[in-house]
Motif scaffolding. Structure first.
Motif, mmCIF file in Angstrom:
data_model
loop_
_atom_site.group_PDB
_atom_site.id
_atom_site.type_symbol
_atom_site.label_atom_id
_atom_site.label_comp_id
_atom_site.label_asym_id
_atom_site.label_seq_id
_atom_site.Cartn_x
_atom_site.Cartn_y
_atom_site.Cartn_z
ATOM 1 N N UNK A 59 8.651 25.543 22.577
ATOM 2 C CA UNK A 59 9.152 25.178 24.015
ATOM 3 C C UNK A 59 7.997 24.629 24.669
ATOM 4 N N UNK A 60 6.612 25.379 24.858
ATOM 5 C CA UNK A 60 5.526 24.808 25.472
ATOM 6 C C UNK A 60 5.065 23.466 24.699
ATOM 7 N N UNK A 61 4.964 23.643 23.265
ATOM 8 C CA UNK A 61 4.291 22.453 22.730
ATOM 9 C C UNK A 61 5.330 21.065 22.783
ATOM 10 N N UNK A 62 6.601 21.401 22.903
ATOM 11 C CA UNK A 62 7.626 20.257 23.083
ATOM 12 C C UNK A 62 7.625 19.874 24.487
ATOM 13 N N UNK A 63 7.534 20.541 25.597
ATOM 14 C CA UNK A 63 7.569 20.138 26.916
ATOM 15 C C UNK A 63 6.530 19.940 27.661
ATOM 16 N N UNK A 64 5.512 20.906 27.431
ATOM 17 C CA UNK A 64 4.074 20.736 28.289
ATOM 18 C C UNK A 64 2.934 20.028 27.415
ATOM 19 N N UNK A 65 2.868 18.693 27.491
ATOM 20 C CA UNK A 65 1.736 17.819 26.699
ATOM 21 C C UNK A 65 0.644 18.064 27.451
ATOM 22 N N UNK A 66 0.323 18.321 28.690
ATOM 23 C CA UNK A 66 -1.077 18.373 29.326
ATOM 24 C C UNK A 66 -1.792 19.891 29.227
ATOM 25 N N UNK A 67 -2.752 19.942 28.962
ATOM 26 C CA UNK A 67 -3.380 21.231 29.171
ATOM 27 C C UNK A 67 -2.854 21.940 30.329
ATOM 28 N N UNK A 68 -2.495 23.287 30.180
ATOM 29 C CA UNK A 68 -2.238 23.915 31.273
ATOM 30 C C UNK A 68 -2.794 25.408 31.093
ATOM 31 N N UNK A 69 -2.481 26.292 32.056
ATOM 32 C CA UNK A 69 -3.037 27.496 32.178
ATOM 33 C C UNK A 69 -1.792 28.305 31.944
ATOM 34 N N UNK A 70 -1.850 29.054 30.770
ATOM 35 C CA UNK A 70 -0.422 30.060 30.694
ATOM 36 C C UNK A 70 -0.653 31.408 30.671
ATOM 37 N N UNK A 71 0.111 32.108 31.425
ATOM 38 C CA UNK A 71 0.074 33.544 31.531
ATOM 39 C C UNK A 71 1.269 34.344 30.916
ATOM 40 N N UNK A 72 0.997 35.162 29.956
ATOM 41 C CA UNK A 72 2.106 35.913 29.234
ATOM 42 C C UNK A 72 1.813 37.403 29.748
ATOM 43 N N UNK A 73 3.055 37.836 30.487
ATOM 44 C CA UNK A 73 2.806 39.160 30.878
ATOM 45 C C UNK A 73 3.551 39.869 29.984
ATOM 46 N N UNK A 74 2.826 40.873 29.015
ATOM 47 C CA UNK A 74 3.645 41.399 27.936
ATOM 48 C C UNK A 74 2.791 42.818 27.567
ATOM 49 N N UNK A 75 3.365 43.650 26.632
ATOM 50 C CA UNK A 75 2.928 44.747 26.166
ATOM 51 C C UNK A 75 1.999 44.682 25.121
ATOM 52 N N UNK A 76 0.877 44.716 25.024
ATOM 53 C CA UNK A 76 -0.104 44.685 24.005
ATOM 54 C C UNK A 76 -0.103 46.060 23.204
ATOM 55 N N UNK A 77 0.426 47.146 24.081
ATOM 56 C CA UNK A 77 0.344 48.362 23.265
ATOM 57 C C UNK A 77 1.333 48.628 22.211
ATOM 58 N N UNK A 78 2.310 47.614 22.186
ATOM 59 C CA UNK A 78 3.421 47.887 21.228
ATOM 60 C C UNK A 78 2.732 46.924 19.962
#
Length: 125
Positions: free
Chosen positions: A10-29
């Protein structure tokens, strides 16, 4: 989105300009972290990516703790293996330019804002 691949697509299709992307997720999983390693580098090719995750102090404490009984030995070994695998995934993500922000729950918002301020201050986006 529940799939990191769907987010990347979705990001590659919609957001063509460089952006700052935050992913809130569990890296302990372990499975989730493995999926992140496969898909987040696709996002990081075009965008500045920050993964924000809660720190699990009990996991580290268990991994670094002593074990007196067979059950405790099993628990310590499992915690150490989980920490080692998690640390390997974090290093792999960092090699792709992904910034990892980990914090206790009561400090997570502040840590995320500080990462934002740092990256925008350095004009990383």
């Amino acid at each position: 989105y529940t799939s990191h691949l769907a987010i990347a697509s979705a990001l590659r299709a919609v957001q063509k300009r460089r952006s700052l992307v935050f992913l809130f997720t569990d890296i302990n999983d372990v499975q989730l972290a493995s999926d992140l390693v496969k898909t987040v580098p696709l996002i990081a090719q075009q965008h500045a990516v920050v993964i924000v995750s809660l720190r699990d102090p009990l996991l580290r404490k268990t991994a670094e703790g002593a074990a007196d009984t067979p059950e405790e030995v099993t628990r310590v070994i499992a915690a150490r293996e989980l920490c080692d695998e998690r640390d390997a995934r974090v290093k792999e993500l960092q090699r792709h330019g992904v910034r990892i922000v980990e914090s206790a729950g009561d400090r997570l918002s502040i840590a995320a804002v500080n990462a934002y301020l740092d990256l925008t201050g350095r004009q990383a986006v």
